[in-house]
Design a protein around this motif. Structure first.
Motif, PDB file in Angstrom:
ATOM      1  N   GLY A 188       0.973  -1.099  -0.255  1.00 45.52           N
ATOM      2  CA  GLY A 188      -0.174   0.279   0.338  1.00 45.52           C
ATOM      3  C   GLY A 188       0.304   1.792  -0.294  1.00 45.52           C
ATOM      4  O   GLY A 188       1.745   1.019   0.041  1.00 45.52           O
ATOM      5  N   VAL A 189       0.388   2.108   0.245  1.00 48.24           N
ATOM      6  CA  VAL A 189       0.577   3.587   0.128  1.00 48.24           C
ATOM      7  C   VAL A 189       1.805   4.298   1.478  1.00 48.24           C
ATOM      8  O   VAL A 189       1.501   3.720   3.078  1.00 48.24           O
ATOM      9  CB  VAL A 189      -0.111   4.950   0.140  1.00 48.24           C
ATOM     10  N   MET A 190       2.896   4.118   1.370  1.00 51.72           N
ATOM     11  CA  MET A 190       3.747   4.303   3.010  1.00 51.72           C
ATOM     12  C   MET A 190       4.166   5.579   3.275  1.00 51.72           C
ATOM     13  O   MET A 190       4.122   6.232   4.085  1.00 51.72           O
ATOM     14  CB  MET A 190       4.719   3.343   2.913  1.00 51.72           C
ATOM     15  N   GLY A 191       4.423   5.977   1.892  1.00 49.44           N
ATOM     16  CA  GLY A 191       4.859   7.597   2.089  1.00 49.44           C
ATOM     17  C   GLY A 191       4.152   8.860   1.299  1.00 49.44           C
ATOM     18  O   GLY A 191       3.068   8.178   1.219  1.00 49.44           O
ATOM     19  N   VAL A 192       4.433  10.119   1.003  1.00 49.56           N
ATOM     20  CA  VAL A 192       3.478  10.841   0.436  1.00 49.56           C
ATOM     21  C   VAL A 192       4.246  11.616  -1.094  1.00 49.56           C
ATOM     22  O   VAL A 192       3.453  12.177  -1.261  1.00 49.56           O
ATOM     23  CB  VAL A 192       3.441  11.796   2.030  1.00 49.56           C
ATOM     24  N   GLY A 193       5.149  11.077  -0.857  1.00 52.07           N
ATOM     25  CA  GLY A 193       6.367  11.893  -2.045  1.00 52.07           C
ATOM     26  C   GLY A 193       7.016  10.609  -2.685  1.00 52.07           C
ATOM     27  O   GLY A 193       6.378   9.937  -2.838  1.00 52.07           O
ATOM     28  N   ASN A 194       8.307  11.268  -3.708  1.00 55.72           N
ATOM     29  CA  ASN A 194       9.394  10.349  -4.498  1.00 55.72           C
ATOM     30  C   ASN A 194       9.926   9.735  -3.671  1.00 55.72           C
ATOM     31  O   ASN A 194      10.177   8.641  -3.748  1.00 55.72           O
ATOM     32  CB  ASN A 194      10.275  10.995  -5.241  1.00 55.72           C
ATOM     33  N   GLU A 195       9.443   9.197  -2.702  1.00 58.10           N
ATOM     34  CA  GLU A 195      10.410   8.386  -0.962  1.00 58.10           C
ATOM     35  C   GLU A 195       9.456   7.006  -1.330  1.00 58.10           C
ATOM     36  O   GLU A 195       9.974   6.195  -0.844  1.00 58.10           O
ATOM     37  CB  GLU A 195      10.075   8.683  -0.260  1.00 58.10           C
ATOM     38  N   ASP A 196       8.159   7.240  -1.338  1.00 59.85           N
ATOM     39  CA  ASP A 196       7.328   6.163  -1.460  1.00 59.85           C
ATOM     40  C   ASP A 196       7.534   4.521  -2.114  1.00 59.85           C
ATOM     41  O   ASP A 196       7.987   4.865  -3.929  1.00 59.85           O
ATOM     42  CB  ASP A 196       5.640   6.322  -1.874  1.00 59.85           C
ATOM     43  N   PRO A 197       8.287   4.086  -1.624  1.00 61.18           N
ATOM     44  CA  PRO A 197       8.967   2.761  -1.914  1.00 61.18           C
ATOM     45  C   PRO A 197       7.662   1.614  -2.864  1.00 61.18           C
ATOM     46  O   PRO A 197       8.201   0.633  -4.143  1.00 61.18           O
ATOM     47  CB  PRO A 197       9.413   1.782  -1.075  1.00 61.18           C
TER      48      PRO A 197
END
Ligand code: ZN
Lengths: 91, 983
Positions: free
Chosen positions: B59-68
Motif C-alpha cells: 500500500g501507500v507508505m509515503g507521500v512523495g517520491n520516497e514512497d517505495p
C-alpha cells in the motif's frame, strides 16, 4: 556534461566535442619517417594506456564547431578543467 | 473498511472539483489535483501493488517520491505508463490506473504463492538457483519474468508530446521548502538570475502543519508572501512539478518538469514532460530530508506508513488516513502530528522511545506511551492490529495505521552525485554531506540541519555567499523564528526479533534476515550487498529503506555505520520518463537525414529509398509492376551492356593543397604517391595505426600541389578528422591544407560500355578519347555548360566517368545527362544495383568485408602495400600474427547447385559439423543474385581462405536453418583482368 573553452570558439558544451584520447602519448616511431621500433614497444603504444586518477591531458576535437583539435587538461575525478590549449602546443 | 475519511474544509484543495477515476476497473470519485495515492486511500484501496519477489500486498507508505511501494500502471490514450508513482500522479477526470506485478489482480494475486515459499527465496536466490545448465536459461527466464518484476513494458510507442530546453542562470535552488524559499528570496532580491524548482505542485509544503512563526507570521503566511514576491520578479523562474534529477560537472544540471498529468486537451499543444538542461553558476541544494521508518516485524503491510506522510495527507490533502492510528516516534514533531490527527477525530496512540517529551499529543487526548515502540503488526490485506512493546511488556491494540519515524535521512543525492561523500554523524544519527563539492552547497535538513531557525540562517548565509561570489550585493537578513519544535532525542535503531519478516526494502522484499545472510556469506562492501540482496535497487533506489539496511549490515558486521558507508549516488534522483529524455529527438529527428542535391528528381523518378548511414539514397528505380529483384537486374544489366547513371555525391570529398601533400599522402596511404602526375589519380588504402583497413578511395592530382581525395560515404568525417589530427598534433611541420567539400560538389557517374558516347555529347574543353583521357585520368572542363571535374574511375568494373559539378548546378547536370543518354535509353540506377555490380567485380566495402579487423593482406591487396616507404600501420602489419596464413581472408562463394539461393547470415562450416560448437570457419558477408552470371554470388570471410579456392563447404544459417553446399572461389567474379574499365 563538461563545459569546454575552445581556444578558437570560447565556452561550448561537451556535446559539440568528441574525445580523442590521451594527448601525452608520443608515437615511438618518430616524427613521421618511421624510425625503427620493436614489436613490443609498438604494441604497448597501440594498446596500453594509463588510467590516471587526477590530471589528464587529452585530445578533443570541436566536431560541431570549428573542427579543430584541442588539448584539454581535465581532472578525471572531479572533471575540473585546468587548461585548454591548441593541440600540439603543449608538448 | 480502513477508516480513511476526508476532513471537510481541510487541505490545500478544499473546494476543488470532484472527478471520477478507476483502479483495476473499479470506479471511484476523487478530488482534482490530489495525488492518486490520496484518492486511492480515500476510496479504501489499501492494496495497490504487489512486492517484487514475494508478491506481498503493498500500500501507500509515503507521500512523495520516497514512497517505495505504490507503483501503478497508468492506462492513458497515449499508451500505458508503467511504474508510475501513485504519490506523484495528480488526479484528473477519467484517470484509469491498474495494479501491476500480479495475476489476475493485486487484490487476488495467485503468484503470491511465492510468499508462502519465501523461506526458499533467500538473498541471492536467483544467483544460486538458476546457475545452469545454460540450455535451461530460456525456461528460467520465463519463470522469473512471470513472477518477479514491476510493470509491463508498453506494447506501443508513447504518443505523448515531450520536449526539452536549454537554460542558463546564476543560481539554481533545488527544493522549494522553507530553506529553498529563503535562499531564493535572498538571491532574487540581490538581482541574481534565480531558478527555484520543486517536485511538488506547491512550494513550502514542509511548513504545512507547522506551528512555528517566521518573522512574526504563521509559517504558511510567510511562505505565501515569499512565493508572491518571487512570482513578481523578472529575474526569477519558478518551476513547480520539476524534479532536479541530476547534477553534473561545471554547473550542468538536469531537471524534469511535468507540465500535466491529464491527457492533452483538443488543440492544446502543451507537452507532458519537459527536460531542462541547465547551466548555472551554482546550485543551492535544499532538498530536505527523507523520513526514515522504524523497522519492526511485518512492517510491510498496507497501513504501515511514515509519520510525516500521515501528517501530510491530513494537512495537504485533507485526508485522515485512518480512524485508529498508532504513531511510533522519538521526537516532539510526531506528537504535534498526533495531536492534529486527534483533533481531526482519530483515535491515536503514540509510542515514544524516549523517557519523556512534548505534551501536545497528550493534551489533545492522545494516549502517549513512553519508552515504547511498535514490535509487530497483524491483519489480512492490511494493518488491523499493532503490537506495542513497552516497560510493562507487549500488548496488541486495534489500529489500521502504523506510522513510524525512526529518524531523518538528508536527501543529499544531488550533493553526492558529483562525488561528494556522505559521512555518518553519530550525534544526529544520519548521513550528512561531507567536504563541500564544487558549484553546490547544501542547506537545511538536506544538510542535516533539522531546526527551522538554523535552516533559514543556513539558507541565508549560503545564498548570500553565492551571490557575493557572483558579484551581487545582498541586503536580506535572517528571518526570526519562534515556537518551533526544539531538537529531539536521538532516535536510535531498534533490533527486531523477527528478522525474517522485518523489511528494510519493501519494494524489493529485502529483510534484515537477508542482510544477515549476505554478511554471513562473506559480502562486506555495501555495494556488493546491494547487488546480492537487491537492497536499494529498483525505482525508489532505497530512499526510504537504505539507511535501515546499512544499519542492519553494520550490526551484522559488528562495526559502526561509518565503516559501512553508503552506496554510490548516481543520477537521476528519480526515474525519468524516457520520453522526456528523448524529447523531440524521437524518432526521425534523432539524427539529421542527409539528402543529395537532386533528391526531388530521384523521388519523381519513382525510386525506392534506402537509409544508408546518414544518407537517404535511391535503392533502385522501379518501373511498372517490376519486383525489387527485377528492377535491380534490369539496372545491373544496363550498366553491363549499355550505360547507366548513378548519384554518387555521398562519397566524401576532401581538397588537399600545399607543398607537402605528397609527403602527407605517402604517410597516410599504404601505396606510393611520389610518381603521380597532374591530371591523374590513384586508388589508395588507408590503415589505422594497428594495421587494419580504415578507408579507401581515389585521390586525384588536379594541379601541382592541389589534390582532391575521395573517401567512403560513411568515412568522410572520420577521415577528415584523422588527417587534421595528424597535421595539428603530430606533423605540425607539414604544410597541408585540408578542406572538406563533400556538400559543395554534386557527383554523378556514367557507367557502362556506352558511357563515353554519352559523355562525348556533353563534354566541352577536353578530349574524351581513350588515348587523351585514359583510365584514372582527371579532367577539368565543362559538362553541358556547367564547370565540372571529370574523373575516369570505376566501381562497377565498366568504363565509367564520375562528373563533379557545384551542388547548385546538380539538377541541371542530371537532366542534361539523361537527355544526352536518350539514344541509349540510359536510365538511373540505385545503390542496390551498384552493390551487385561491385560484388560481381569483387570490390570490398569498408564496413562490410573490411570489418574493422581486416588488413590489406586479408583483402588480397598485398600489392597495395609499399615496401619502399613508411606509412601509418606499417609497424603493425609487420607483427608476425598479421601474416599468419590462417587469418580470415576475403573469398568468393558460389552455390554448387547454381540454381540454389544462398541462405542469409550464413556461417561456413564443414557439412558434418552442423551445430557443433566452434564449427564456424567464417561467414558470408555480402551476397546477391547476379544477373550477369544468372546465379547467386557472395563475398565471405574465411579462415585461411586465400589457399582454399576450389574447396567445398556448407553455408549454414543457424538462425532460420537455411543451408547450401557452396564452393570457395576467387572473389573476382567479373572481368578479373580489368580490361573493361580500361578499354
Ligand atoms: Zn572551436
Amino acid at each position: 556534461m563538461l563545459l569546454i573553452s575552445c581556444p578558437y570558439c570560447g565556452e561550448r558544451p561537451e556535446e559539440e566535442f568528441a574525445f580523442g584520447g590521451d594527448a601525452s602519448v608520443v608515437p615511438p616511431n618518430g616524427a613521421g619517417e618511421g624510425a625503427p621500433v620493436g614489436t613490443e614497444t609498438f604494441a604497448d603504444y597501440l594498446y596500453l594506456r594509463d588510467n590516471p586518477k587526477g590530471r589528464h591531458r587529452e585530445h578533443w576535437i570541436h566536431r560541431y564547431g570549428c573542427q579543430r583539435w584541442i588539448e584539454v587538461e581535465r581532472d578525471t575525478v572531479t572533471h575540473e578543467i585546468h587548461a585548454v590549449r591548441v593541440a600540439g602546443e603543449g608538448k | 473498511m480502513t477508516g480513511a475519511r476526508r476532513v471537510p474544509g481541510a487541505g490545500l484543495l478544499a473546494g476543488a472539483p470532484a472527478v471520477s477515476f478507476s483502479f483495476d476497473g473499479r470506479r471511484h470519485t476523487g478530488v482534482a489535483g490530489e495525488s492518486l495515492a490520496t484518492a486511492l486511500l480515500a476510496n479504501g484501496e489499501r492494496t495497490i501493488a504487489r512486492s517484487f519477489k514475494y508478491h506481498r500486498p503493498r500500500g501507500v507508505m509515503g507521500v512523495g517520491n520516497e514512497d517505495p511501494a505504490g507503483l501503478v500502471t497508468l492506462a492513458r490514450p497515449s499508451g500505458d505508463e508503467p511504474n508510475s508513482r501513485a504519490t506523484m500522479v495528480e488526479l484528473y477526470d477519467g484517470l484509469a490506473a491498474r495494479g501491476q506485478n500480479a495475476w489476475p489482480s493485486v487484490r487476488w494475486d495467485m503468484t503470491a504463492v511465492t510468499d508462502l515459499l519465501s523461506p526458499l527465496f533467500p538473498a541471492g536466490f536467483y544467483y544460486k538457483t538458476f546457475m545452469g545448465p545454460a540450455a535451461a536459461w530460456p525456461l528460467y527466464e520465463k519463470v522469473i519474468r512471470r513472477i518477479a518484476g514491476l510493470g509491463a513494458v508498453p506494447a506501443t510507442p508513447d504518443t505523448e508530446l515531450c520536449t526539452s530546453t536549454h537554460a542558463h542562470g546564476d543560481l539554481l535552488i533545488a527544493g522549494g521548502g522553507a530553506a529553498g524559499l529563503q535562499a531564493a528570496l535572498v538571491a532574487a532580491r540581490a538581482g541574481a538570475r534565480v531558478l527555484l524548482a520543486d517536485e511538488n505542485p506547491w512550494f513550502g509544503l514542509g511548513l504545512l502543519g507547522e506551528d512555528a512563526r517566521i518573522d512574526g507570521e504563521p509559517a504558511q503566511t510567510w511562505a505565501k508572501a515569499a512565493l508572491e514576491e518571487l512570482s513578481g520578479l523578472e529575474n526569477v523562474t519558478l518551476l513547480p512539478r520539476t524534479t532536479v534529477a541530476g547534477r553534473y560537472e561545471q554547473g550542468f544540471v538536469i531537471l524534469c518538469e511535468k507540465l500535466r498529468d491529464g491527457p492533452a486537451l483538443a488543440g492544446d499543444p502543451s507537452p507532458r514532460w519537459r527536460l531542462w538542461k541547465l547551466r548555472v553558476g551554482s546550485t543551492i541544494i535544499a532538498t530536505g530530508a527523507i523520513e526514515r521508518p522504524m523497522v519492526f516485524a511485518n512492517n510491510d503491510r498496507p497501513g504501515v506508513m511514515t509519520v510525516g506522510a500521515v501528517g501530510a495527507y491530513l494537512n495537504r490533502y485533507g485526508l485522515l488516513v485512518g480512524e485508529q492510528v498508532v504513531i511510533a516516534a522519538s521526537d516532539d514533531d510526531a506528537h504535534r502530528v498526533a495531536s492534529q490527527l486527534a483533533r481531526a477525530g482519530a483515535e491515536v496512540t503514540v509510542a515514544d522511545t524516549r523517557d519523556s517529551g512534548s505534551g501536545v499529543a497528550a493534551a489533545a487526548g492522545v494516549e502517549v506511551l513512553w519508552r515504547s515502540r511498535v514490535a509487530d503488526t497483524a491483519g489480512r490485506g492490511g494493518v488491523a492490529g499493532v503490537q506495542i512493546e513497552g516497560p510493562s511488556g507487549r500488548r496488541w491494540i486495534s489500529a489500521t495505521i502504523a506510522a513510524s519515524r525512526g529518524g531523518w535521512s538528508p536527501a543529499l543525492h544531488l550533493y553526492a552525485q558529483t562525488g561528494g561523500k556522505a559521512v555518518w554523524d553519530d550525534a544526529r544519527a544520519m548521513f550528512v554531506p561531507g567536504a563541500p563539492e564544487i558549484g553546490a552547497v547544501t542547506v537545511g535538513p538536506c544538510n542535516g540541519t533539522m531546526d527551522l531557525a538554523a535552516a533559514l540562517a543556513e539558507a541565508t548565509a549560503a545564498s548570500s555567499a553565492v551571490c557575493g561570489e557572483l558579484g551581487y550585493s545582498v541586503t536580506s537578513a535572517v528571518p526570526t523564528v519562534d515556537g518551533a519544535d526544539t531538537a529531539s532525542g536521538i532516535p536510535g535503531f531498534a533490533t527486531p526479533a523477527n528478522r525474517k519478516r522485518s523489511f528494510v526494502d519493501v519494494q524489493n522484499d529485502v529483510t534484515i534476515a537477508d542482510l544477515d545472510l549476505a554478511v554471513r556469506e562473506g559480502y562486506r562492501s555495501i555495494e556488493h550487498v546491494k547487488r546480492y540482496t537487491t537492497l536499494g535497487m529498483g525505482t525508489d533506489q532505497g530512499k526510504l529503506g537504505n539507511i535501515n539496511g546499512i544499519r542492519a549490515i553494520a550490526e551484522a558486521r559488528g562495526e559502526p555505520m561509518s565503516s559501512v558507508g553508503t552506496t554510490r549516488f548516481r543520477p537521476p534522483y528519480v526515474p525519468l520518463p524516457i520520453g522526456a529524455v528523448a524529447a523531440h529527438m524521437s524518432p526521425e529527428h534523432h539524427h539529421p537525414m542527409r539528402r543529395t542535391a537532386i533528391h526531388d528528381l530521384h523521388a519523381q523518378a519513382g525510386c525506392v529509398w534506402l537509409k544508408a548511414g546518414a544518407w537517404l539514397r535511391p535503392q533502385f528505380y522501379r518501373r511498372g509492376t517490376e519486383t525489387d529483384l527485377e528492377a535491380v537486374n534490369r539496372e545491373v544489366l544496363a550498366v553491363r551492356n549499355n550505360v547507366g547513371l548513378v548519384d554518387v555525391s555521398t562519397l566524401g570529398k576532401i581538397e588537399l593543397a600545399g607543398p607537402d601533400v605528397v609527403t602527407f599522402l605517402n604517410r597516410i596511404y599504404t601505396n606510393g604517391w611520389s610518381t603521380l602526375k597532374p591530371g591523374m589519380g590513384r586508388y589508395g588504402l588507408m590503415l589505422r595505426e594497428d594495421g587494419v583497413v580504415f578507408d579507401d578511395g581515389v585521390t586525384m592530382r588536379l594541379g601541382e600541389s592541389h589534390y582532391v581525395m575521395s573517401t567512403t560515404s560513411g568515412g568522410a568525417g572520420a577521415v577528415r578528422e584523422w588527417m587534421t589530427r595528424l597535421l595539428e598534433t603530430r606533423w605540425r611541420d607539414l604544410n597541408v591544407a585540408v578542406v572538406p567539400v563533400t556538400e559543395q560538389w554534386f557527383a554523378a557517374a556514367l557507367a557502362g560500355p556506352m558511357a563515353r558516347d554519352v559523355l562525348a555529347r556533353v563534354a566541352e574543353g577536353f578530349d574524351v578519347s581513350n588515348e587523351a583521357f585514359p583510365f584514372m585520368g582527371a579532367r577539368v572542363g565543362k559538362i553541358a555548360g556547367i564547370p565540372a571535374r571529370v574523373f575516369r574511375i570505376s566501381f562497377s568494373g565498366e568504363m565509367s566517368y564520375e562528373i563533379n559539378v557545384p551542388s547548385d548546378r546538380a539538377v541541371e547536370l542530371w537532366k542534361a545527362l539523361l537527355e544526352a543518354g536518350k539514344p541509349e535509353a540510359m536510365a538511373p540506377y540505385g545503390v542496390e544495383s551498384m552493390g551487385v555490380l561491385r560484388l560481381e567485380k569483387g570490390h570490398f566495402v569498408v564496413g562490410r568485408e573490411a570489418d574493422g579487423r581486416t588488413t590489406p593482406y586479408d583483402l588480397g591487396l598485398g600489392r597495395m602495400v609499399s615496401s619502399k616507404k613508411w606509412f601509418i600501420g606499417k609497424e603493425a602489419l609487420d607483427f608476425p600474427e598479421m601474416k599468419n596464413p590462417q587469418r580470415r581472408h576475403v573469398v568468393g562463394i558460389v552455390p554448387v547447385d547454381r540454381k540454389q539461393r544462398l541462405p542469409g547470415s550464413a556461417h561456413l562450416i564443414h557439412a558434418d559439423q552442423i551445430d557443433a560448437v566452434g564449427a564456424s570457419q567464417g561467414w558470408i558477408v555480402s551476397s546477391a543474385w547476379s544477373p550477369t552470371f544468372d546465379h547467386d554470388i557472395a563475398l565471405a570471410l574465411l579462415d585461411g581462405g586465400q589457399a582454399r579456392h576450389g574447396e567445398r563447404m556448407l553455408a549454414y544459417a543457424p538462425i532460420g536453418g537455411g543451408k547450401a553446399d557452396v564452393e570457395i572461389v576467387s572473389p573476382h567474379f567479373y572481368d578479373p583482368d580489368g580490361g573493361r574499365q580500361i578499354g
